[in-house]
Design an enzyme around this catalytic site. Structure first.
Site, PDB file in Angstrom:
ATOM      1  CD  GLU A 135     -14.917 -15.769  70.437  1.00  0.00           C
ATOM      2  OE1 GLU A 135     -13.959 -16.568  70.460  1.00  0.00           O
ATOM      3  OE2 GLU A 135     -15.632 -15.548  71.430  1.00  0.00           O
ATOM      4  CB  CYS A 140      -9.810 -20.307  65.059  1.00  0.00           C
ATOM      5  SG  CYS A 140     -11.197 -21.097  65.885  1.00  0.00           S
TER       6      CYS A 140
HETATM    7  P1  NAD Z   1     -10.667 -11.940  58.367  1.00  0.00           P
HETATM    8  O1  NAD Z   1     -10.347 -11.228  59.624  1.00  0.00           O
HETATM    9  O2  NAD Z   1      -9.869 -11.635  57.155  1.00  0.00           O
HETATM   10  O3  NAD Z   1     -12.195 -11.675  57.948  1.00  0.00           O
HETATM   11  C1  NAD Z   1     -13.256 -11.911  58.836  1.00  0.00           C
HETATM   12  C2  NAD Z   1     -14.431 -11.011  58.469  1.00  0.00           C
HETATM   13  O4  NAD Z   1     -14.064  -9.658  58.690  1.00  0.00           O
HETATM   14  C3  NAD Z   1     -14.908 -11.093  57.035  1.00  0.00           C
HETATM   15  O5  NAD Z   1     -16.312 -11.070  57.015  1.00  0.00           O
HETATM   16  C4  NAD Z   1     -14.335  -9.837  56.412  1.00  0.00           C
HETATM   17  O6  NAD Z   1     -15.092  -9.355  55.341  1.00  0.00           O
HETATM   18  C5  NAD Z   1     -14.394  -8.881  57.557  1.00  0.00           C
HETATM   19  N1  NAD Z   1     -13.418  -7.779  57.481  1.00  0.00           N
HETATM   20  C6  NAD Z   1     -12.242  -7.741  56.827  1.00  0.00           C
HETATM   21  N2  NAD Z   1     -11.621  -6.567  57.054  1.00  0.00           N
HETATM   22  C7  NAD Z   1     -12.421  -5.862  57.883  1.00  0.00           C
HETATM   23  C8  NAD Z   1     -12.325  -4.577  58.491  1.00  0.00           C
HETATM   24  N3  NAD Z   1     -11.269  -3.781  58.294  1.00  0.00           N
HETATM   25  N4  NAD Z   1     -13.326  -4.190  59.306  1.00  0.00           N
HETATM   26  C9  NAD Z   1     -14.386  -4.989  59.537  1.00  0.00           C
HETATM   27  N5  NAD Z   1     -14.523  -6.207  58.982  1.00  0.00           N
HETATM   28  C10 NAD Z   1     -13.553  -6.627  58.168  1.00  0.00           C
HETATM   29  O7  NAD Z   1     -10.599 -13.477  58.739  1.00  0.00           O
HETATM   30  P2  NAD Z   1     -10.805 -14.721  57.803  1.00  0.00           P
HETATM   31  O8  NAD Z   1      -9.615 -14.851  56.898  1.00  0.00           O
HETATM   32  O9  NAD Z   1     -12.146 -14.693  57.194  1.00  0.00           O
HETATM   33  O10 NAD Z   1     -10.794 -15.904  58.878  1.00  0.00           O
HETATM   34  C11 NAD Z   1      -9.624 -16.478  59.357  1.00  0.00           C
HETATM   35  C12 NAD Z   1      -9.250 -15.977  60.725  1.00  0.00           C
HETATM   36  O11 NAD Z   1     -10.345 -16.114  61.604  1.00  0.00           O
HETATM   37  C13 NAD Z   1      -8.135 -16.776  61.353  1.00  0.00           C
HETATM   38  O12 NAD Z   1      -7.217 -15.904  61.972  1.00  0.00           O
HETATM   39  C14 NAD Z   1      -8.841 -17.626  62.393  1.00  0.00           C
HETATM   40  O13 NAD Z   1      -8.033 -18.035  63.461  1.00  0.00           O
HETATM   41  C15 NAD Z   1      -9.924 -16.732  62.817  1.00  0.00           C
HETATM   42  N6  NAD Z   1     -11.030 -17.488  63.398  1.00  0.00           N
HETATM   43  C16 NAD Z   1     -11.233 -17.413  64.739  1.00  0.00           C
HETATM   44  C17 NAD Z   1     -12.251 -18.151  65.320  1.00  0.00           C
HETATM   45  C18 NAD Z   1     -12.530 -18.077  66.782  1.00  0.00           C
HETATM   46  O14 NAD Z   1     -13.580 -18.541  67.182  1.00  0.00           O
HETATM   47  N7  NAD Z   1     -11.666 -17.527  67.588  1.00  0.00           N
HETATM   48  C19 NAD Z   1     -13.062 -18.956  64.526  1.00  0.00           C
HETATM   49  C20 NAD Z   1     -12.824 -18.994  63.172  1.00  0.00           C
HETATM   50  C21 NAD Z   1     -11.806 -18.252  62.611  1.00  0.00           C
END
Ligand code: NAD
Length: 469
Positions: A210, A244
């Site tokens: 997502e 998002c």
């Molecule tokens: P992010 O990708 O930086 O982090 C998300 C999660 O992934 C965190 O728990 C983080 O610790 C973990 N993470 C970070 N690096 C990782 C790695 N290399 N391997 C595994 N896990 C890792 O995202 P964010 O800044 O927390 O959230 C914002 C983003 O999320 C935006 O791009 C937004 O559009 C997206 N988002 C999408 C939806 C959806 O339903 N499509 C909903 C909410 C947010």
């Protein structure tokens, strides 16, 4: 972590088949956790954000999760029911039967972002638990209070063999994504999604991604402009644009550009007459993200964009000891600006004028496929043109964001905005294994159909019957 996973899988295997009553009970416990501790969760979210109103957390994190969980509880029995499928002739006439059984996959990993730190953990659990799985959750390190509280509450409401929380940052996330889950749900940034999929590939773990992206909103010449502007302002400023599905940029009829900017600004002003001390207005999650957003603005202005800042009370954001930012509408933007290349995820709203609706569609189709798309208008032919000539994860017509709130609609992106779905029956199926079950006829089928050597007359008859055009 691997030990926790092994324990969950062992408990899952020992308990097979996971009765519907237990699944329903787990969903009920998840609902109780949210309802009973909503104020504490909202307080934790506010502390993590610097400020976020209790109402907002209840409306955007707790309520959608409770709604998704209740929807799953209500439909669980129907979703879980296997179904008969067609059996090939002539086996169907001699007692053979085909069916599909939806089996829980086992242990599902859930990696969640910070923007809806409760919802992005609890809403996926609806489908995961309904399908009869165990879950391990890795919430975001950017919301440490919410993550710690969720860990504590989940431990109170679930055995570690049912749902377990692993807290930590990127390093933990990286190790978590490398675990041999039966399925992994990742909600987060597109760039991080690639790392997660790569790590999952090592164990051939199927993923639901997502992700984010730049979701466009088109205002048609046939739109009710004041209403569209109000809905856009509401959707863009909820969670201060950190959604998002928030309208990333607007596509507006060229001659209405000024009118649209004025109407969106006026609607934002009505909802948020002040910002810094306004309890309804959410802060940017941290200084790093605030700086990311101000850097987008600086880059856009340096490259010739014009900014319309909606700061009704003329407050001094630079001097404020907070990470709040006002809505800034940008015009004269172009592809060279970072704000038009990256997902904005904050209260900046570029406006892109179009001459014809076909031109607006071409603009969208020339860019990566977005998570969401919105179109405002009354012209049904144009609506159909936009629907049939664009591709996006989902669509909301005459509003923004809303399709995600419909529990019965699948939710997910496409291409760089994600893969797979959750919510509703599609979510249940994502976290289930569609297992084919074929029951053979008691008769000597192989002989009857000529499948058994020595091949002869019956073999030729079967081949002659089946290999006709
Ligand atoms: P992010 O990708 O930086 O982090 C998300 C999660 O992934 C965190 O728990 C983080 O610790 C973990 N993470 C970070 N690096 C990782 C790695 N290399 N391997 C595994 N896990 C890792 O995202 P964010 O800044 O927390 O959230 C914002 C983003 O999320 C935006 O791009 C937004 O559009 C997206 N988002 C999408 C939806 C959806 O339903 N499509 C909903 C909410 C947010």
């Amino acid at each position: 972590m691997l030990e926790a996973l092994d324990r969950q899988r062992a408990a899952f295997t020992a308990a097979m088949p996971e009765p519907l009553a237990i699944r329903g009970d787990r969903i009920a416990r998840a609902i109780a956790l949210l309802v009973d501790h909503r104020e504490a969760l909202a307080a934790a979210a506010s502390a993590d954000f610097g400020h976020r109103s209790t109402e907002q957390t209840l409306l955007t994190d707790i309520l959608p999760s409770v709604s998704a969980l209740k929807h799953a509880r209500k439909h669980l029995k129907r979703w879980a029911r296997g179904e008969g499928r067609a059996t090939l002739f002539p086996l169907n006439l001699i007692g053979a039967r085909s069916r599909v059984e939806y089996q829980p996959k086992g242990v599902i990993g859930i990696i969640a972002p910070w923007n809806f730190p409760i919802g992005m953990v609890m809403a996926p659990l609806a489908g995961v638990l309904a399908a009869g799985n165990r879950a391990m959750v890795k919430p975001s390190e950017f919301t440490p209070r919410v993550s710690a509280l969720l860990a504590e509450l989940i431990a109170q409401h679930f055995a570690a063999e049912e749902v377990a929380v692993i807290t930590g940052g990127v390093e933990t996330g990286t190790a978590f994504a490398g675990l041999p889950f039966d399925h992994l749900v990742f909600t987060g940034a597109t760039g991080v999604g690639k790392h997660v999929m790569r790590a999952a590939a090592e164990n051939l773990v199927p993923v639901t991604l997502e992700l984010g992206g730049k979701s466009p909103t088109i205002i048609s010449r046939s739109a009710d402009l004041p209403r569209a502007a109000e809905r856009i302002a509401l959707g863009k400023l909820m969670n201060a644009g950190q959604i998002c599905l928030a309208p990333d940029y607007l596509l507006v009829p060229r001659e209405q550009e000024g009118e649209v900017i004025e109407a969106v600004g006026a609607a934002a002003t009505r909802m948020y007459p002040t910002l810094l001390a306004n309890p309804d207005y959410t802060a940017i999650i941290n200084a790093r993200h605030r700086d990311r957003l101000t850097a987008h603005l600086a880059d856009a202005l340096a490259r010739g964009a014009e900014a319309v800042e909606i700061n009704p009370a003329g407050e001094d954001f630079a001097a404020a000891n907070a990470n709040k930012l006002p809505l800034t509408i940008l015009r004269n933007v172009d592809d060279g600006m970072s704000v038009m290349q990256e997902e904005i995820f904050g209260p900046i709203l570029p406006v892109v004028p179009y001459d014809t609706i076909a031109g607006a569609i071409d603009y969208i189709n020339a860019r990566p496929r977005p998570l969401g798309l919105s179109w405002f208008g009354r012209d049904r032919a144009e609506e159909q043109q936009v629907l049939s000539r664009t591709v996006s994860g989902g669509v909301t017509i005459n509003d923004v964001v809303f399709h995600v709130t419909m529990d019965d609609l699948p939710f997910g992106g496409i291409g760089p905005s994600g893969m797979g779905h959750y919510h509703g029956v599609e979510g249940f199926r994502s976290f289930s294994h569609a297992r084919s079950v074929f029951r053979q006829s008691p008769l000597d089928v192989a002989a009857l159909a000529g499948l058994k050597p020595p091949y002869g007359r019956m073999t030729l008859a079967t081949l002659a019957r089946e290999l006709r055009k």
